[in-house]
Design a protein around this motif. Structure first.
Motif, short mmCIF file in Angstrom:
data_model
loop_
_atom_site.label_atom_id
_atom_site.label_comp_id
_atom_site.label_asym_id
_atom_site.label_seq_id
_atom_site.Cartn_x
_atom_site.Cartn_y
_atom_site.Cartn_z
N MET A 1 -6.37 12.84 -21.10
CA MET A 1 -7.91 12.96 -20.68
C MET A 1 -7.74 14.30 -19.98
O MET A 1 -7.27 14.59 -18.82
N ASP A 2 -8.63 15.47 -20.37
CA ASP A 2 -8.87 16.69 -19.54
C ASP A 2 -10.08 16.40 -18.90
O ASP A 2 -11.22 16.80 -19.74
N ILE A 3 -10.18 16.30 -17.70
CA ILE A 3 -11.47 16.28 -16.99
C ILE A 3 -11.71 17.47 -16.50
O ILE A 3 -10.83 18.20 -15.65
N GLY A 4 -13.03 18.07 -16.90
CA GLY A 4 -13.41 19.39 -16.47
C GLY A 4 -14.62 19.31 -15.73
O GLY A 4 -16.01 18.90 -16.38
N LEU A 5 -14.67 19.68 -14.47
CA LEU A 5 -15.98 19.50 -13.73
C LEU A 5 -16.39 20.92 -13.36
O LEU A 5 -17.19 20.90 -12.21
N SER A 6 -16.04 21.75 -13.98
CA SER A 6 -16.57 23.15 -13.54
C SER A 6 -18.16 23.44 -13.93
O SER A 6 -18.60 22.96 -14.81
N GLY A 7 -18.69 23.88 -12.92
CA GLY A 7 -20.26 24.20 -13.13
C GLY A 7 -21.02 23.21 -12.16
O GLY A 7 -22.09 23.04 -12.11
N ARG A 8 -20.28 22.02 -11.72
CA ARG A 8 -20.56 21.15 -10.68
C ARG A 8 -20.32 21.21 -9.49
O ARG A 8 -19.24 21.70 -9.05
N THR A 9 -21.34 20.82 -8.62
CA THR A 9 -21.19 20.92 -6.98
C THR A 9 -20.97 19.43 -6.68
O THR A 9 -21.66 18.38 -6.89
N ALA A 10 -20.04 19.27 -5.80
CA ALA A 10 -19.66 17.93 -5.20
C ALA A 10 -19.62 17.99 -3.89
O ALA A 10 -19.21 18.83 -3.31
N LEU A 11 -20.05 16.79 -3.27
CA LEU A 11 -20.14 16.74 -1.75
C LEU A 11 -19.57 15.47 -1.25
O LEU A 11 -19.93 14.52 -2.03
N VAL A 12 -18.46 15.60 -0.69
CA VAL A 12 -17.78 14.39 -0.21
C VAL A 12 -17.89 14.29 1.41
O VAL A 12 -17.34 14.90 2.00
N SER A 13 -18.60 13.30 1.62
CA SER A 13 -18.69 12.80 3.19
C SER A 13 -17.51 12.43 3.87
O SER A 13 -16.76 11.77 3.06
N GLY A 14 -17.29 12.73 4.92
CA GLY A 14 -16.08 12.46 5.56
C GLY A 14 -14.49 12.70 5.14
O GLY A 14 -13.87 11.78 4.73
N SER A 15 -14.55 13.92 4.71
CA SER A 15 -13.57 14.53 3.77
C SER A 15 -12.70 15.46 4.65
O SER A 15 -11.82 16.05 3.81
N THR A 16 -12.41 15.28 5.78
CA THR A 16 -11.39 16.31 6.28
C THR A 16 -10.08 15.40 6.36
O THR A 16 -8.98 16.00 6.88
N GLN A 17 -9.79 14.44 6.09
CA GLN A 17 -8.67 13.60 6.28
C GLN A 17 -8.87 12.37 5.19
O GLN A 17 -9.79 11.91 4.79
N GLY A 18 -7.50 11.63 5.16
CA GLY A 18 -7.34 10.42 4.26
C GLY A 18 -7.98 10.38 3.02
O GLY A 18 -7.75 11.34 2.05
#
Length: 264
Positions: A1-18
């Motif tokens: 399964m080739d997952i391509g997310l190019s062109g999308r912007t993602a925000l991940v909260s609390g993402s400096t660790q773990g």
């Protein structure tokens, strides 16, 4: 399964660790422009430096903001007015006898673990619905349905996320936007290493401590080990893709079989 997310912007909260860091890396690896979030400029800059070394072709950005506050959520919105993928990962945990948890601690856990995701979703979901595509995910836990005696306040917040996620999925019905919860099981992070040591003793080698913790405190685990953050991230990346277009309003388990039931 080739997952391509190019062109999308993602925000991940609390993402400096773990888990959050692993999720951000997974989304960036799949081609999404990925925004790292932490409470301090130093932590965000450090994580961006590490990820750029690991993923030299990745499109990465960052924003320092305390998302346990309304002001922090507003800071993020000003920097990034629109995102396509929102992962509400920010959370805190820690053992405390339930009869010793005061009002301030109940409120602190609710503000950080629940309202941080509520605020961000309230900010970004309308735009996703207008554009006809989006992915919102809340990172919950097995503790949502198997409340740990030593962390009732934590479990309460994860239970709340199941309801919040389902409600937002109903609000987004028919728009091309999916909203789901990922129920992570006991996962190997730096914070969990400290938690395990507090529960079983600080004098054991890590592998022995891990086995004892699982045997004594998480005996329902079918993996018989802690989950690695990348294993949670793989589920999040899949749910962020076109392949998961029919999955919404769901509580998806990545719990190592810990939840002792066939339904969440």
């Amino acid at each position: 399964m080739d997952i391509g997310l190019s062109g999308r912007t993602a925000l991940v909260s609390g993402s400096t660790q773990g888990i959050g860091r692993a999720i951000a890396a997974g989304l960036a690896r799949a081609g999404a422009r990925t925004v790292i979030n932490g409470r301090s400029d130093q932590s965000v800059a450090g994580t961006l430096k590490e990820l750029r070394e690991e993923l030299p072709d990745a499109d990465l950005d960052g924003v320092a903001a305390d998302l346990g506050t309304a002001a922090g959520a507003h800071t993020v919105l000003e920097r990034f007015p629109a995102v396509d993928i929102l992962v509400n990962n920010l959370g805190i945990f820690g053992p405390r006898p339930v009869l010793e948890i005061d009002d301030a601690e109940w409120r602190r856990f609710f503000e950080i673990n629940v309202l941080s995701g509520v605020r961000l979703t309230r900010q970004y979901l309308p735009g996703m619905m207008q554009r006809g595509w989006g992915r919102v995910q809340f990172i919950a836990s097995d503790s949502a349905v198997m409340i740990p005696e030593e962390m009732v306040h934590y479990g309460m917040t994860k239970t709340a996320l199941l309801a919040v996620s389902r409600g937002y999925a109903k609000a987004a019905a028919g728009t091309g936007v999916t909203v789901n919860t990922v129920m992570a099981g006991p996962t190997h992070t730096g914070g969990v290493e400290q938690f395990v040591a507090d529960m079983v003793g600080h004098d054991l080698p890590w592998e022995d401590a891990q086995r004892r913790f699982i045997a004594e405190h998480r005996p329902h685990s079918l993996l018989r080990r802690l989950i690695e953050p990348d294993e949670i991230a793989n589920m999040v990346v899949y749910l962020s893709s076109e392949y998961a277009s029919a999955t919404t309003g769901a509580a998806v388990r990545a719990d190592g079989g810990y939840i002792d039931g066939i339904l969440p």
